[in-house]
Design a protein around this motif. Sequence first.
Motif, PDB file in Angstrom:
ATOM      1  N   SER A  88       4.966   5.271  -2.100  1.00 12.82           N
ATOM      2  CA  SER A  88       5.778   4.624  -3.130  1.00 12.82           C
ATOM      3  C   SER A  88       5.973   3.127  -2.905  1.00 12.82           C
ATOM      4  O   SER A  88       6.479   2.438  -3.786  1.00 12.82           O
ATOM      5  N   GLN A  89       5.583   2.607  -1.735  1.00 12.17           N
ATOM      6  CA  GLN A  89       5.896   1.203  -1.486  1.00 12.17           C
ATOM      7  C   GLN A  89       4.721   0.343  -1.038  1.00 12.17           C
ATOM      8  O   GLN A  89       4.657  -0.839  -1.374  1.00 12.17           O
ATOM      9  N   ASP A  90       3.773   0.889  -0.268  1.00 12.67           N
ATOM     10  CA  ASP A  90       2.748   0.037   0.339  1.00 12.67           C
ATOM     11  C   ASP A  90       1.866  -0.666  -0.693  1.00 12.67           C
ATOM     12  O   ASP A  90       1.384  -1.778  -0.444  1.00 12.67           O
ATOM     13  N   SER A  91       1.626  -0.026  -1.832  1.00  5.86           N
ATOM     14  CA  SER A  91       0.761  -0.622  -2.855  1.00  5.86           C
ATOM     15  C   SER A  91       1.552  -1.109  -4.073  1.00  5.86           C
ATOM     16  O   SER A  91       0.947  -1.478  -5.086  1.00  5.86           O
ATOM     17  N   TYR A  92       2.879  -1.115  -3.958  1.00  2.00           N
ATOM     18  CA  TYR A  92       3.690  -1.446  -5.132  1.00  2.00           C
ATOM     19  C   TYR A  92       3.544  -2.908  -5.541  1.00  2.00           C
ATOM     20  O   TYR A  92       3.499  -3.233  -6.735  1.00  2.00           O
ATOM     21  N   THR A  93       3.477  -3.806  -4.560  1.00  5.23           N
ATOM     22  CA  THR A  93       3.283  -5.219  -4.888  1.00  5.23           C
ATOM     23  C   THR A  93       1.935  -5.443  -5.559  1.00  5.23           C
ATOM     24  O   THR A  93       1.824  -6.173  -6.557  1.00  5.23           O
ATOM     25  N   THR A  94       0.899  -4.787  -5.030  1.00  8.67           N
ATOM     26  CA  THR A  94      -0.432  -4.876  -5.647  1.00  8.67           C
ATOM     27  C   THR A  94      -0.412  -4.319  -7.061  1.00  8.67           C
ATOM     28  O   THR A  94      -1.027  -4.877  -7.978  1.00  8.67           O
ATOM     29  N   PHE A  95       0.305  -3.216  -7.274  1.00  7.03           N
ATOM     30  CA  PHE A  95       0.457  -2.599  -8.594  1.00  7.03           C
ATOM     31  C   PHE A  95       1.069  -3.586  -9.594  1.00  7.03           C
ATOM     32  O   PHE A  95       0.581  -3.747 -10.725  1.00  7.03           O
ATOM     33  N   SER A  98      -1.191   8.822   7.500  1.00  3.48           N
ATOM     34  CA  SER A  98      -1.738   7.468   7.646  1.00  3.48           C
ATOM     35  C   SER A  98      -2.705   7.036   6.543  1.00  3.48           C
ATOM     36  O   SER A  98      -2.767   5.847   6.226  1.00  3.48           O
ATOM     37  N   PRO A  99      -3.484   7.942   5.936  1.00  2.00           N
ATOM     38  CA  PRO A  99      -4.395   7.483   4.888  1.00  2.00           C
ATOM     39  C   PRO A  99      -3.720   7.233   3.536  1.00  2.00           C
ATOM     40  O   PRO A  99      -4.419   6.947   2.554  1.00  2.00           O
ATOM     41  N   SER A 100      -2.390   7.341   3.452  1.00  2.00           N
ATOM     42  CA  SER A 100      -1.725   7.306   2.149  1.00  2.00           C
ATOM     43  C   SER A 100      -2.049   6.043   1.354  1.00  2.00           C
ATOM     44  O   SER A 100      -2.396   6.113   0.165  1.00  2.00           O
ATOM     45  N   ALA A 101      -1.940   4.872   1.992  1.00  2.00           N
ATOM     46  CA  ALA A 101      -2.220   3.623   1.272  1.00  2.00           C
ATOM     47  C   ALA A 101      -3.688   3.553   0.856  1.00  2.00           C
ATOM     48  O   ALA A 101      -4.017   3.101  -0.250  1.00  2.00           O
ATOM     49  N   GLN A 102      -4.582   4.002   1.746  1.00  2.00           N
ATOM     50  CA  GLN A 102      -6.010   4.007   1.413  1.00  2.00           C
ATOM     51  C   GLN A 102      -6.309   4.938   0.245  1.00  2.00           C
ATOM     52  O   GLN A 102      -7.090   4.607  -0.645  1.00  2.00           O
ATOM     53  N   ILE A 103      -5.677   6.110   0.256  1.00  3.14           N
ATOM     54  CA  ILE A 103      -5.910   7.075  -0.820  1.00  3.14           C
ATOM     55  C   ILE A 103      -5.449   6.502  -2.151  1.00  3.14           C
ATOM     56  O   ILE A 103      -6.179   6.563  -3.163  1.00  3.14           O
ATOM     57  N   VAL A 104      -4.239   5.939  -2.163  1.00  7.05           N
ATOM     58  CA  VAL A 104      -3.708   5.357  -3.407  1.00  7.05           C
ATOM     59  C   VAL A 104      -4.636   4.253  -3.908  1.00  7.05           C
ATOM     60  O   VAL A 104      -4.983   4.203  -5.098  1.00  7.05           O
ATOM     61  N   ASN A 105      -5.043   3.342  -3.023  1.00  4.67           N
ATOM     62  CA  ASN A 105      -5.915   2.241  -3.437  1.00  4.67           C
ATOM     63  C   ASN A 105      -7.282   2.728  -3.893  1.00  4.67           C
ATOM     64  O   ASN A 105      -7.817   2.242  -4.892  1.00  4.67           O
TER      65      ASN A 105
END
Length: 519
Positions: free
Chosen positions: A296-303, A416-423
């Motif tokens: 919910s947070q690691d890719s939010y700025t990129t989003f 650990s792969p959560s940010a990679q999976i989302v991206n």
Amino acid sequence: MASANRPADPLAKGIIPTAKQALKDLFTWDQRVVVRNDYGEEHCEWQKPEPLKNPITLFAQLSLKDWLYFIVGFLAWTADAFDFHALSIQTTKLAAYYKQSNTNITTAITLTLLLRSVGAAMFGVAGDKFGRKWPMVLNMIILGLLQVATIYAATFQQFLAIRALFGLFMGGVYGNAISMALENCPVNARGLMSGILQQGYSFGYVLAACANLGVGGETNTWKIVFWIGAGFSIVIGLVRVFFPESKQFLEAQKSGSKKASGAFWAETKQMLAKEWKMCVYCIILMTWFNYYSHTSQDSYTTFMKQQKHLSSAGATRASILMKTGACVGGTILGYTSQWFGRRRMIVCAALMSSFLIPAWILPTTERGLSASGFMIQFFIQGAWGVIPIHLSELSPPAFRSSFVGITYQLGNMISSPSAQIVNAVAEATMISTSKGTKAPAYGPVMGVATAIIAIGIAVTTALGPEKKGRQFEEAGPIGANLEPVKDIETGSIDNEKEGARAIEVVEDTNVNRKDLEKA
């Protein structure tokens, strides 16, 4: 002294009975509390929910030394979070600097999270065996030096290698910081202090986002944020040098200082044999929770920048407000869990966050995204605010540092792969934005993933155990809770047989004590 509370059935044994008992207790207003008597024996009672006390009154219960321990633990956890988020909030800068995709840059996040569990095991055991102080000092100073090393990484491969090593030392911070900060807190203040303590993570994010906003959007400015993080970590490590070891640990160590070293491994084996189901449960719970926050947070700025067309400054401002909501929610819900119950609060917060998902990803303006981000993180980190004390109460008393740190970081490793999976999924799925252009589908991907995770947390917590109010302050360090056994003929201590024989002695002693009490 006899208790005025109603006696309750003991905690259920086995997975299915525990799940049934836990689910039934969730809908019972009185709370099943684990109570420890003067002999160290535990039993369960039904207690009326504690009325919420004035936070100022709770704060006043902590002595000056207690506050110093808490503040140092909080700042160590904050610096740890700053160092981690210095990368996640600057993904697009680092992608431009190393000429890589956003997904490739998030590989560094994956490597960091993978190795945190190794560091948690190393430094958690060291913290339980040798004390909280020097493992934390070593942790913080090396973290700062690795932040500096990241700045001088000339190639993407060097960057990944340093961030992997960074994860190893980052993993050791949580367990020692949490145990040092909370083991000195009065029982009825733990919910409030747990909520505040956990928000060191969100506060670290806010500070990193503020630093990123202050340095501007130019590509090379990412290095300045890393310099700030390095200084922060090293200063906290040096400050910890001037504070003594935890009082509880010193007293427990003194009482157990003459124990043979073999008792350390004997008690560890005994704990694993007895508590392995609890270990597995807490790892599963922490896996859900770490997916919860990172998804919910690691890719939010990129989003916000790529799908909502916000400027770098606008996306950063919205991120700051989002994590401010996390700080507020974690503190309030952690505090009220002392009255409402640990599991009940987590379940309600998780369900509320799932209801807010549409409002979280649909707005197109900075104000709308800031407001919805504030509210969803209020409940996401509100659930997290209960975790430090909930894990501490579930952990075997002598293993507070290692158990909390290792289960938390193993959950981190699995997620650990959560940010990679989302991206990766978002970049492979293009959608039309409000301006009619094509952009990666960050919003839908994060929304669906967060909904699944929130439901998983609610179900897992509803069917899991709770030991609210458990007393763990008087447990000695690992190895000090088993009495060494002397050989009758030689008078020497047999280290090889010590563990098994000590367990028998403890069991026999408990049986004899109960016979005497009946008599």
